[in-house]
Design an enzyme around this catalytic site. Structure first.
Site, PDB file in Angstrom:
ATOM      1  N   THR A   1       0.818  -1.219   0.000  1.00  0.00           N
ATOM      2  CA  THR A   1       0.000   0.000   0.000  1.00  0.00           C
ATOM      3  C   THR A   1       0.858   1.278   0.000  1.00  0.00           C
ATOM      4  O   THR A   1       1.891   1.351   0.667  1.00  0.00           O
ATOM      5  CB  THR A   1      -0.909   0.002   1.240  1.00  0.00           C
TER       6      THR A   1
ATOM      7  N   SER B   1      -6.631   0.039  -2.622  1.00  0.00           N
ATOM      8  CA  SER B   1      -7.366  -0.950  -3.413  1.00  0.00           C
ATOM      9  C   SER B   1      -6.793  -1.051  -4.830  1.00  0.00           C
ATOM     10  O   SER B   1      -6.798  -2.113  -5.440  1.00  0.00           O
ATOM     11  CB  SER B   1      -8.844  -0.543  -3.504  1.00  0.00           C
TER      12      SER B   1
ATOM     13  N   PHE C   1       0.807   2.610   5.860  1.00  0.00           N
ATOM     14  CA  PHE C   1      -0.068   1.634   6.557  1.00  0.00           C
ATOM     15  C   PHE C   1       0.552   0.235   6.585  1.00  0.00           C
ATOM     16  O   PHE C   1      -0.154  -0.760   6.381  1.00  0.00           O
ATOM     17  CB  PHE C   1      -1.443   1.543   5.887  1.00  0.00           C
ATOM     18  N   ILE C   2       1.844   0.155   6.807  1.00  0.00           N
ATOM     19  CA  ILE C   2       2.492  -1.159   6.768  1.00  0.00           C
ATOM     20  C   ILE C   2       2.546  -1.756   8.179  1.00  0.00           C
ATOM     21  O   ILE C   2       3.152  -1.185   9.087  1.00  0.00           O
ATOM     22  CB  ILE C   2       3.908  -1.050   6.152  1.00  0.00           C
TER      23      ILE C   2
ATOM     24  N   GLN D   1     -36.143 -13.713  25.749  1.00  0.00           N
ATOM     25  CA  GLN D   1     -36.041 -14.285  24.408  1.00  0.00           C
ATOM     26  C   GLN D   1     -35.256 -13.429  23.418  1.00  0.00           C
ATOM     27  O   GLN D   1     -34.571 -13.949  22.544  1.00  0.00           O
ATOM     28  CB  GLN D   1     -37.445 -14.558  23.848  1.00  0.00           C
TER      29      GLN D   1
ATOM     30  N   GLY E   1     -25.083  -4.240  27.552  1.00  0.00           N
ATOM     31  CA  GLY E   1     -25.706  -2.955  27.894  1.00  0.00           C
ATOM     32  C   GLY E   1     -24.640  -1.890  28.119  1.00  0.00           C
ATOM     33  O   GLY E   1     -23.639  -1.844  27.418  1.00  0.00           O
TER      34      GLY E   1
ATOM     35  N   GLU F   1      -5.991  -6.045   3.970  1.00  0.00           N
ATOM     36  CA  GLU F   1      -5.809  -7.159   3.006  1.00  0.00           C
ATOM     37  C   GLU F   1      -6.942  -7.183   1.976  1.00  0.00           C
ATOM     38  O   GLU F   1      -7.432  -8.241   1.582  1.00  0.00           O
ATOM     39  CB  GLU F   1      -5.622  -8.491   3.726  1.00  0.00           C
TER      40      GLU F   1
HETATM   41  C1  LIG Z   1      -4.258  -1.006  10.407  1.00  0.00           C
HETATM   42  C2  LIG Z   1      -3.882  -1.219   8.965  1.00  0.00           C
HETATM   43  C3  LIG Z   1      -2.891  -2.124   8.641  1.00  0.00           C
HETATM   44  C4  LIG Z   1      -2.523  -2.328   7.299  1.00  0.00           C
HETATM   45  N1  LIG Z   1      -1.494  -3.182   6.997  1.00  0.00           N
HETATM   46  C5  LIG Z   1      -1.042  -3.238   5.714  1.00  0.00           C
HETATM   47  C6  LIG Z   1       0.147  -3.984   5.377  1.00  0.00           C
HETATM   48  O1  LIG Z   1       0.760  -4.639   6.242  1.00  0.00           O
HETATM   49  N2  LIG Z   1       0.591  -3.958   4.106  1.00  0.00           N
HETATM   50  C7  LIG Z   1      -0.044  -3.258   3.128  1.00  0.00           C
HETATM   51  O2  LIG Z   1       0.445  -3.270   1.992  1.00  0.00           O
HETATM   52  N3  LIG Z   1      -1.165  -2.546   3.405  1.00  0.00           N
HETATM   53  C8  LIG Z   1      -1.675  -2.523   4.665  1.00  0.00           C
HETATM   54  N4  LIG Z   1      -2.797  -1.785   4.952  1.00  0.00           N
HETATM   55  C9  LIG Z   1      -3.487  -1.078   3.882  1.00  0.00           C
HETATM   56  C10 LIG Z   1      -4.854  -1.645   3.551  1.00  0.00           C
HETATM   57  O3  LIG Z   1      -4.729  -2.894   2.898  1.00  0.00           O
HETATM   58  C11 LIG Z   1      -5.586  -0.606   2.721  1.00  0.00           C
HETATM   59  O4  LIG Z   1      -5.883   0.493   3.589  1.00  0.00           O
HETATM   60  C12 LIG Z   1      -6.852  -1.145   2.102  1.00  0.00           C
HETATM   61  O5  LIG Z   1      -6.550  -2.085   1.107  1.00  0.00           O
HETATM   62  C13 LIG Z   1      -7.731  -0.041   1.507  1.00  0.00           C
HETATM   63  O6  LIG Z   1      -6.991   0.844   0.745  1.00  0.00           O
HETATM   64  P1  LIG Z   1      -7.168   2.440   0.980  1.00  0.00           P
HETATM   65  O7  LIG Z   1      -7.022   2.650   2.440  1.00  0.00           O
HETATM   66  O8  LIG Z   1      -6.248   3.142   0.073  1.00  0.00           O
HETATM   67  O9  LIG Z   1      -8.661   2.707   0.602  1.00  0.00           O
HETATM   68  P2  LIG Z   1      -9.212   3.075  -0.880  1.00  0.00           P
HETATM   69  O10 LIG Z   1      -8.659   2.103  -1.866  1.00  0.00           O
HETATM   70  O11 LIG Z   1      -9.002   4.521  -1.114  1.00  0.00           O
HETATM   71  O12 LIG Z   1     -10.759   2.771  -0.698  1.00  0.00           O
HETATM   72  C14 LIG Z   1     -11.646   3.699  -0.067  1.00  0.00           C
HETATM   73  C15 LIG Z   1     -13.050   3.100  -0.087  1.00  0.00           C
HETATM   74  O13 LIG Z   1     -13.482   2.888  -1.436  1.00  0.00           O
HETATM   75  C16 LIG Z   1     -13.821   1.525  -1.634  1.00  0.00           C
HETATM   76  N5  LIG Z   1     -13.404   1.141  -2.979  1.00  0.00           N
HETATM   77  C17 LIG Z   1     -12.203   1.335  -3.554  1.00  0.00           C
HETATM   78  N6  LIG Z   1     -12.198   0.865  -4.821  1.00  0.00           N
HETATM   79  C18 LIG Z   1     -13.446   0.352  -5.029  1.00  0.00           C
HETATM   80  C19 LIG Z   1     -14.066  -0.304  -6.121  1.00  0.00           C
HETATM   81  N7  LIG Z   1     -13.411  -0.529  -7.261  1.00  0.00           N
HETATM   82  N8  LIG Z   1     -15.361  -0.663  -6.002  1.00  0.00           N
HETATM   83  C20 LIG Z   1     -16.056  -0.466  -4.837  1.00  0.00           C
HETATM   84  N9  LIG Z   1     -15.511   0.143  -3.764  1.00  0.00           N
HETATM   85  C21 LIG Z   1     -14.219   0.524  -3.851  1.00  0.00           C
HETATM   86  C22 LIG Z   1     -13.055   0.763  -0.568  1.00  0.00           C
HETATM   87  O14 LIG Z   1     -13.680  -0.486  -0.279  1.00  0.00           O
HETATM   88  C23 LIG Z   1     -13.132   1.740   0.597  1.00  0.00           C
HETATM   89  O15 LIG Z   1     -14.368   1.589   1.236  1.00  0.00           O
HETATM   90  C24 LIG Z   1      -3.198  -1.617   6.282  1.00  0.00           C
HETATM   91  C25 LIG Z   1      -4.209  -0.704   6.618  1.00  0.00           C
HETATM   92  C26 LIG Z   1      -4.550  -0.501   7.930  1.00  0.00           C
HETATM   93  C27 LIG Z   1      -5.611   0.510   8.250  1.00  0.00           C
END
Ligand SMILES: Cc1cc2nc3c(=O)[nH]c(=O)nc-3n(C[C@H](O)[C@H](O)[C@H](O)COP(=O)(O)OP(=O)(O)OC[C@H]3O[C@@H](n4cnc5c(N)ncnc54)[C@H](O)[C@@H]3O)c2cc1C
Length: 408
Positions: free
Chosen positions: A141, A147, A171-172, A294, A357, A381
């Site tokens: 990332t 994404s 965010f690694i 229930q 609660g 991930e």
């Molecule tokens: C605590 C933490 C630990 C992490 N550890 C690692 C790590 O070890 N190594 C690493 O490489 N990364 C890591 N990450 C990064 C993580 O994998 C990304 O944050 C994640 O994949 C989302 O990318 P983004 O934050 O850029 O969100 P964006 O890609 O900007 O997405 C924003 C929103 O848009 C939605 N979205 C994006 N594209 C689409 C699409 N085509 N269709 C529909 N919806 C979409 C997403 O679902 C999200 O809701 C970590 C993140 C966090 C917060």
């Protein structure tokens, strides 16, 4: 909360979770379960509160050789397979999701080397990961590419016997504590996905720098941070696979590591269910334990059912990996397990807070932490939106027309 000792069946365990483990795997699970209960659980609230990386948990894993779980025997591991790793993460995450994540990332950060490394690379890196001397990290990332990993900007240029990397990652997980990073960078910036390559980078490489470690909502003991590469020379022999194969490697890794996050989610969900059940047994309103109202009983039943359904899907992908199922079969089931287990984690931990609660909202009770920890499992991930896209894409590749023969 009162102990459940008042129940007439206090010594009977009724839960019969799906359990396809061998005797050897069951023994390891029981060891991890005992360590989780006796050594990890008492630390969980403090790890969350102090938001410091729990080196004592790393020591615990080293002492009991748990870091060997994701590795083959020839590299110093246990050779007990992917399902075993999943079960270990689940057990640890029932009491502390940060500690469960340490195991999950040992797998995530090593998979690139396991899947694409040469024999020489495996011999050089895997034993130090299997012993826990090194923690690894997976660095895909960037600020402008989460994404959409093809949008990454980090570049690697071949210069003599080394690649020169410039750029940075965000965010690694394990930033600053890892000894080795699998880094993805563009060797051909014009070529989109096919221009990405993967490198093994040791943390003491000149030009490697750790930046800001992020304060965050949950899994607070885990480090999440920036790393930078400034004219960082990485020996050419640290290239994983061929130039241009990085994206394929990154996706093959995720197919096998997403179940680890699913296991973290399931562990959180089951841990929260178990806690809410015991609470509901002893907390009384209107003259009887809330478990006998229930509406509460119905919530507990749904929570337990969701956990068990999630476990079935999760263990299935673990078994598929261990049986050597081809990549094209893993992708969909892995995404389904990640999606379902982590959505269940969020729903079930939220319900657990509701069952407690006002007490559920207090930091004194672990379900408050579990609900905060659960949120990240739907994001990293690959967000759960991305998992849905992956599943639908795989479905569209399938031809099921023959199943519809004769359907009007
Ligand atoms: C605590 C933490 C630990 C992490 N550890 C690692 C790590 O070890 N190594 C690493 O490489 N990364 C890591 N990450 C990064 C993580 O994998 C990304 O944050 C994640 O994949 C989302 O990318 P983004 O934050 O850029 O969100 P964006 O890609 O900007 O997405 C924003 C929103 O848009 C939605 N979205 C994006 N594209 C689409 C699409 N085509 N269709 C529909 N919806 C979409 C997403 O679902 C999200 O809701 C970590 C993140 C966090 C917060």
């Amino acid at each position: 909360m009162g102990e459940p000792g008042g129940s007439p069946n206090a010594n009977r365990i009724f839960t019969v979770p799906y359990d396809p483990l061998t005797d050897e795997q069951r023994e390891i699970r029981d060891l991890v379960r005992t360590l989780a209960r006796e050594r990890v659980a008492p630390r969980a609230a403090e790890i969350d509160k102090k938001a410091e990386f729990p080196w004592d948990m790393v020591e615990l894993f080293r002492e009991h050789e748990l870091f060997g779980l994701p590795f083959e025997e020839q590299y110093g591991g246990t050779g007990t397979g992917a399902l075993m790793v999943i079960v270990a993460i689940e057990e640890l995450s029932k009491v502390c999701a940060t500690t469960g994540l340490i195991m999950a990332v040992q797998e995530l950060g090593s998979l690139g080397i396991k899947l694409a490394g040469t024999d020489e690379q495996k011999e050089r890196f895997l034993p130090r990961l299997a012993s826990g001397e090194w923690l690894p990290a997976y660095a895909l990332t960037e600020p402008g590419s989460g994404s959409d990993s093809a949008a990454m900007r980090t570049e690697a240029r071949l210069d003599g016997d080394a690649y020169v990397l410039n750029g940075g990652k965000r965010f690694i997980t394990n930033a600053g504590v890892a000894g080795v990073y699998v880094v993805f960078a563009k060797t051909d910036p014009e070529a989109g996905h096919s221009g990405i390559s993967a490198f093994v980078v040791e943390a003491d490489t000149p030009g490697f720098e750790v930046g800001r470690i992020e304060p965050k909502m949950g899994i607070k003991g885990s480090t999440t941070g920036e790393i930078f590469f400034n004219d960082m020379r990485v020996p050419a022999e640290n290239l994983l696979g061929e130039e241009g194969e990085g994206f394929k490697i990154a996706m093959r890794v995720l197919d096998r590591s997403r179940p680890g996050i699913a296991a973290q989610g399931l562990g959180l969900a089951q841990g929260a269910t178990d806690y809410a059940l015991e609470y509901a047994r002893t907390r009384e309103t209107m003259g009887k334990p809330i478990a006998q109202h229930q509406l509460i009983a119905s919530m507990l039943a749904d929570m337990e059912t969701k956990c068990e359904a999630a476990r079935g899907l999760l263990y299935k992908i673990g078994q598929m990996i261990d049986e050597g199922a081809p990549d094209e079969e893993l992708t969909k089931v892995s995404a389904m397990a990640k999606l379902y287990c982590t959505d269940v984690a969020m729903e079930v931990t939220t319900d657990a807070v509701q069952i407690l609660g006002g007490y559920g909202y207090m930091q004194e009770y672990p379900v408050e932490r579990m609900m905060r920890d659960a949120k990240i499992t739907q994001i990293y991930e690959g967000t759960n939106q991305i998992q849905r896209l992956v599943i639908a894409r795989e479905m569209l590749k399938e031809n099921r027309a023959f199943l519809l023969a004769g359907v009007a």
